[in-house]
Write a protein that holds these residues in place. Structure first.
Motif, PDB file in Angstrom:
ATOM      1  N   ALA A   2      52.521 -40.599-104.901  1.00 23.49           N
ATOM      2  CA  ALA A   2      52.493 -41.544-103.852  1.00 23.49           C
ATOM      3  C   ALA A   2      52.258 -41.233-102.510  1.00 23.49           C
ATOM      4  N   LYS A   3      51.505 -41.883-101.518  1.00 25.19           N
ATOM      5  CA  LYS A   3      51.146 -41.943-100.281  1.00 25.19           C
ATOM      6  C   LYS A   3      51.997 -42.218 -99.186  1.00 25.19           C
ATOM      7  N   ARG A   4      52.491 -41.277 -98.359  1.00 30.14           N
ATOM      8  CA  ARG A   4      53.364 -41.565 -97.256  1.00 30.14           C
ATOM      9  C   ARG A   4      52.988 -41.861 -96.089  1.00 30.14           C
ATOM     10  N   ILE A   5      51.842 -41.340 -95.707  1.00 30.68           N
ATOM     11  CA  ILE A   5      50.894 -41.788 -94.356  1.00 30.68           C
ATOM     12  C   ILE A   5      49.733 -42.298 -94.751  1.00 30.68           C
ATOM     13  N   ILE A   6      49.431 -43.500 -93.756  1.00 33.32           N
ATOM     14  CA  ILE A   6      48.292 -44.148 -93.907  1.00 33.32           C
ATOM     15  C   ILE A   6      47.497 -43.847 -92.456  1.00 33.32           C
ATOM     16  N   THR A   7      46.214 -43.349 -92.470  1.00 30.21           N
ATOM     17  CA  THR A   7      45.598 -43.265 -91.398  1.00 30.21           C
ATOM     18  C   THR A   7      44.346 -44.333 -91.449  1.00 30.21           C
ATOM     19  N   ILE A   8      44.204 -45.091 -90.198  1.00 32.64           N
ATOM     20  CA  ILE A   8      43.203 -45.926 -90.270  1.00 32.64           C
ATOM     21  C   ILE A   8      42.070 -45.768 -89.047  1.00 32.64           C
ATOM     22  N   SER A   9      41.004 -45.631 -89.676  1.00 34.08           N
ATOM     23  CA  SER A   9      39.874 -45.513 -88.670  1.00 34.08           C
ATOM     24  C   SER A   9      39.266 -46.844 -88.524  1.00 34.08           C
ATOM     25  N   ARG A  10      38.548 -47.158 -87.647  1.00 29.81           N
ATOM     26  CA  ARG A  10      37.975 -48.644 -87.523  1.00 29.81           C
ATOM     27  C   ARG A  10      36.878 -48.677 -86.665  1.00 29.81           C
ATOM     28  N   GLU A  11      35.830 -49.654 -87.028  1.00 29.69           N
ATOM     29  CA  GLU A  11      34.774 -49.964 -85.962  1.00 29.69           C
ATOM     30  C   GLU A  11      35.629 -50.917 -85.277  1.00 29.69           C
ATOM     31  N   PHE A  12      35.022 -51.099 -83.820  1.00 30.28           N
ATOM     32  CA  PHE A  12      35.539 -52.215 -82.960  1.00 30.28           C
ATOM     33  C   PHE A  12      35.318 -53.535 -83.287  1.00 30.28           C
ATOM     34  N   GLY A  13      36.159 -54.290 -83.422  1.00 36.31           N
ATOM     35  CA  GLY A  13      36.048 -55.891 -83.778  1.00 36.31           C
ATOM     36  C   GLY A  13      36.213 -55.806 -85.241  1.00 36.31           C
ATOM     37  N   SER A  14      36.523 -54.951 -86.144  1.00 37.96           N
ATOM     38  CA  SER A  14      36.804 -55.089 -87.451  1.00 37.96           C
ATOM     39  C   SER A  14      37.939 -55.471 -87.937  1.00 37.96           C
ATOM     40  N   GLY A  15      39.240 -55.479 -86.938  1.00 39.49           N
ATOM     41  CA  GLY A  15      40.570 -55.908 -87.281  1.00 39.49           C
ATOM     42  C   GLY A  15      41.268 -54.832 -87.704  1.00 39.49           C
ATOM     43  N   GLY A  16      40.903 -53.595 -87.750  1.00 38.32           N
ATOM     44  CA  GLY A  16      41.586 -52.488 -88.331  1.00 38.32           C
ATOM     45  C   GLY A  16      42.869 -52.272 -87.856  1.00 38.32           C
ATOM     46  N   ARG A  17      43.104 -52.300 -86.532  1.00 39.78           N
ATOM     47  CA  ARG A  17      44.411 -52.192 -85.643  1.00 39.78           C
ATOM     48  C   ARG A  17      45.232 -53.414 -86.101  1.00 39.78           C
ATOM     49  N   PHE A  18      44.964 -54.452 -86.286  1.00 37.43           N
ATOM     50  CA  PHE A  18      45.820 -55.640 -86.850  1.00 37.43           C
ATOM     51  C   PHE A  18      45.974 -55.479 -88.303  1.00 37.43           C
ATOM     52  N   ILE A  19      45.109 -54.999 -89.030  1.00 34.98           N
ATOM     53  CA  ILE A  19      45.528 -54.813 -90.681  1.00 34.98           C
ATOM     54  C   ILE A  19      46.471 -53.419 -90.676  1.00 34.98           C
ATOM     55  N   GLY A  20      46.184 -52.601 -89.990  1.00 32.60           N
ATOM     56  CA  GLY A  20      47.258 -51.639 -89.949  1.00 32.60           C
ATOM     57  C   GLY A  20      48.598 -51.906 -89.665  1.00 32.60           C
ATOM     58  N   GLU A  21      48.975 -52.802 -88.426  1.00 36.13           N
ATOM     59  CA  GLU A  21      50.022 -53.102 -88.037  1.00 36.13           C
ATOM     60  C   GLU A  21      50.699 -53.714 -89.125  1.00 36.13           C
ATOM     61  N   GLU A  22      49.835 -54.964 -89.569  1.00 35.91           N
ATOM     62  CA  GLU A  22      50.500 -55.993 -90.837  1.00 35.91           C
ATOM     63  C   GLU A  22      51.015 -54.837 -91.929  1.00 35.91           C
ATOM     64  N   VAL A  23      50.097 -53.842 -92.404  1.00 34.39           N
ATOM     65  CA  VAL A  23      50.558 -53.124 -93.521  1.00 34.39           C
ATOM     66  C   VAL A  23      51.869 -52.350 -93.127  1.00 34.39           C
ATOM     67  N   ALA A  24      51.973 -51.803 -92.036  1.00 37.30           N
ATOM     68  CA  ALA A  24      53.152 -51.257 -91.817  1.00 37.30           C
ATOM     69  C   ALA A  24      54.497 -51.897 -91.853  1.00 37.30           C
ATOM     70  N   LYS A  25      54.029 -53.335 -91.194  1.00 38.42           N
ATOM     71  CA  LYS A  25      55.318 -54.118 -91.275  1.00 38.42           C
ATOM     72  C   LYS A  25      55.823 -54.564 -92.812  1.00 38.42           C
TER      73      LYS A  25
END
Length: 195
Positions: A2-25
């Protein structure tokens, strides 16, 4: 495993930050993005404002200008000191708890860990431009410029500090096109891969 840490790299405007925040929640784990700036500032001795402006996006003027940047007696530039502080903070956070870490070369910093899922979020140009226009209240031309500048600086920083190519699929466990899949499916895929 099982994975304990998720790293998210992203292109600007792709919504990566939003996706990461929702996954964490949804997973009930800690989300780290700009909230680690104060820790990086403390470790580097630089101001939080400088870190916010520089940490993930330096060097600003490309590799040639970066190579000529001022360095201390040990040969380290200010950007090198910021990167080293950032690396220490990311390692400490990963040691401490399950979390989602956005950007900051975390995928490379944690490359030797078995319990890390490294994700790259990218998107199609029209959707990214529209998202930037909506989020930053700018015209299309400005959105395109913001996207090009931000991604170029992320790429330059990543390529310089990792000796890898930013956005290259083989550097990540998972690459997702948020324009094609939508945010909800990206989140669902990431959460499925963590199990």
């Amino acid at each position: 495993m099982a994975k304990r840490i998720i790293t998210i790299s992203r292109e600007f405007g792709s919504g990566g930050r939003f996706i990461g925040e929702e996954v964490a929640k949804k997973l009930g784990i800690t989300y780290y993005d700009k909230n680690i700036i104060s820790e990086i500032a403390e470790k580097s001795g630089l101001s939080p404002e400088y870190i916010q402006e520089s940490a993930e996006l330096s060097p600003k003027k490309g590799l040639f200008a970066y190579a000529l940047a001022g360095r201390d007696i040990t040969g380290k530039s200010v950007e090198d000191m910021v990167y080293e502080a950032q690396r220490k903070v990311i390692l400490e956070l990963a040691e401490k708890e399950s979390c989602v870490i956005i950007g900051r070369n975390a995928d490379f910093i944690l490359r030797d860990w078995n319990d890390v899922l490294n994700v790259f979020i990218h998107g199609d140009m029209p959707e990214k431009i529209q998202r930037i226009m909506d989020l930053h209240n700018v015209e299309e031309k400005e959105a395109v410029k913001m996207m090009a500048d931000t991604d170029k600086r992320r790429m330059t920083n990543y390529n310089f500090y990792t000796d890898q190519k930013w956005g290259k699929a083989s550097n990540y466990t998972l690459c997702l096109n948020s324009s094609q899949l939508g945010y909800d499916r990206c989140e669902a895929i990431i959460m499925e891969c963590v199990k």
